[in-house]
Design a protein around this motif. Structure first.
Motif, short mmCIF file in Angstrom:
data_model
loop_
_atom_site.label_atom_id
_atom_site.label_comp_id
_atom_site.label_asym_id
_atom_site.label_seq_id
_atom_site.Cartn_x
_atom_site.Cartn_y
_atom_site.Cartn_z
N SER A 65 0.83 -1.20 0.00
CA SER A 65 0.00 0.00 0.00
C SER A 65 0.87 1.26 0.00
N ALA A 133 -2.84 -4.75 -3.85
CA ALA A 133 -2.09 -3.51 -3.96
C ALA A 133 -3.06 -2.33 -3.98
N SER A 134 -2.76 -1.31 -3.20
CA SER A 134 -3.62 -0.12 -3.20
C SER A 134 -2.75 1.14 -3.20
N ASN A 135 -3.23 2.16 -3.88
CA ASN A 135 -2.48 3.41 -4.01
C ASN A 135 -3.42 4.60 -3.81
N GLY A 144 -0.89 0.93 -9.83
CA GLY A 144 -0.97 -0.18 -8.88
C GLY A 144 -0.95 -1.51 -9.63
N SER A 204 -6.33 -4.81 -7.21
CA SER A 204 -5.53 -3.59 -7.29
C SER A 204 -6.46 -2.38 -7.34
N SER A 206 -6.24 1.89 -7.70
CA SER A 206 -5.37 3.02 -7.99
C SER A 206 -6.16 4.09 -8.74
N ALA A 210 -4.65 0.69 -12.86
CA ALA A 210 -4.64 -0.44 -11.93
C ALA A 210 -4.61 -1.73 -12.72
#
Length: 332
Positions: A65, A133-135, A144, A204, A206, A210
């Motif tokens: 993250s 996954a994170s943004n 991401g 994901s 983003s 993503a």
């Protein structure tokens, strides 16, 4: 932007492989005489060599993250690799002889007369995989990527060969059963089933781009069955229902199921103050495991086989190949 900095976060994990099952040993037996049992569930003679089951692969989860950052761009990357299941152990070969003949009688329900089995162990399941996954960074471009790759299930163990009686001397077998579900004689070589492939989930989130990729593990192959050979002079009698006279089988193991996969993405340009918003999701289900082959079933017989109950076939010889495993389901 005046700030040309880039933020990167990377995470990767892989679990341990499942252990293989131990092999069943070889059994060589020479028996003569009489065996009598009178209670339910009390078999007259049970001879088995069974391979151990393979262990399951370990579960793995990776979470990456980025929630703070400024500048030109940011990218969290999450990689998870599944661990394979262990292979099943082999069933050992079994040889049964008798110089003076063998007499067996059972009186209870679910009391088999003579059962001889060599059974391969089942393959272990591939370990489950999760990758996220994170943004949420305040950068010009937010990316991401989450990738989950499953592993194969373990292969099934082989069933061993069965040899009952000699080429130069047939085995004298006298068996009588009286109860329900009490077959007189069963000889079986059975291959172990393949383990299921890893399930895989990735996601994901983003602002700009993503990407989520999830690959399921392949199911393990089934184990082959061994040959079954009987040379005997038979006097078999079963009195109860669902009590076969003689059943000889070589059965290949079925392939394991392919891993189930899911892949999800979310891309929102407003969260990153960007004109670009793209999301890509790839999900590939695991292939089903290959079916295994059965071997020959041969019988050189004399004497008689008599059954009195319903659903009680007299003499059954079967060589049955295993079924292929189902492909993994996909959610994307």
């Amino acid at each position: 932007s005046d700030d040309e900095s880039t933020s990167l976060s990377f995470g990767s994990s892989k679990a341990g492989q499942g252990g293989g099952g131990g092999d069943g040993g070889i059994i060589i037996s020479s028996l003569s005489g009489t065996v009598i049992t009178r209670r339910a569930g009390s078999d007259g003679l049970l001879v088995q060599s069974i391979g151990g089951g393979g262990g399951s692969g370990g579960t793995t989860k990776t979470t990456t993250s980025l929630q703070e950052g400024s500048g030109w761009g940011s990218l969290p990357v999450s990689l998870s690799f599944g661990a394979g299941g262990g292979n099943g152990g082999k069933g050992g070969a079994i040889s049964l002889r008798s110089a003076l003949g063998l007499k067996v009688g059972t009186e209870g329900n679910n009391a088999h007369g003579i059962t001889v089995q060599s059974i391969g162990g089942g393959g272990g399941r591939g370990g489950a995989v999760s990758s996220l996954a994170s943004n949420g960074s305040d950068t010009d471009i937010t990316l991401g990527a989450a990738i989950g790759i499953g592993a194969s299930g373990g292969g099934g163990g082989r069933g061993g060969d069965l040899s009952i009686g000699d080429d130069d001397r047939s085995l004298s077998l006298t068996v009588q059963t009286r109860g329900i579900n009490s077959p007189a004689l069963q000889l079986q070589s059975i291959g172990g089933g393949g383990g299921s492939g890893s399930s895989s989930a990735s996601g994901s989130t983003s602002g700009s781009l993503a990407t989520s990729i999830s690959l399921g593990g392949q199911g393990g192959a089934g184990g082959d069955a061994g040959s079954v050979n009987l040379i005997a002079d038979l006097d078999l009698v079963s009195n109860g229902p669902s009590s076969k006279g003689a059943l000889l089988q070589s059965i290949g193991g079925g392939g394991g199921q392919g891993g189930v996969v899911s892949s999800n993405v979310s891309a929102t340009a407003l969260s990153a103050e960007s004109d670009i918003s793209l999301g890509m999701s790839v999900a590939v289900g695991g292939k089903g495991g290959a079916a295994a082959a059965a071997d020959s079933v041969t019988a050189d017989l004399s004497g008689s086989v008599t059954t009195y109950g319903d659903y009680s076939s007299g003499l059954t010889l079967q060589s049955i190949g295993g079924g292929g495993g189902s492909a993994g389901r996909v959610i994307s």
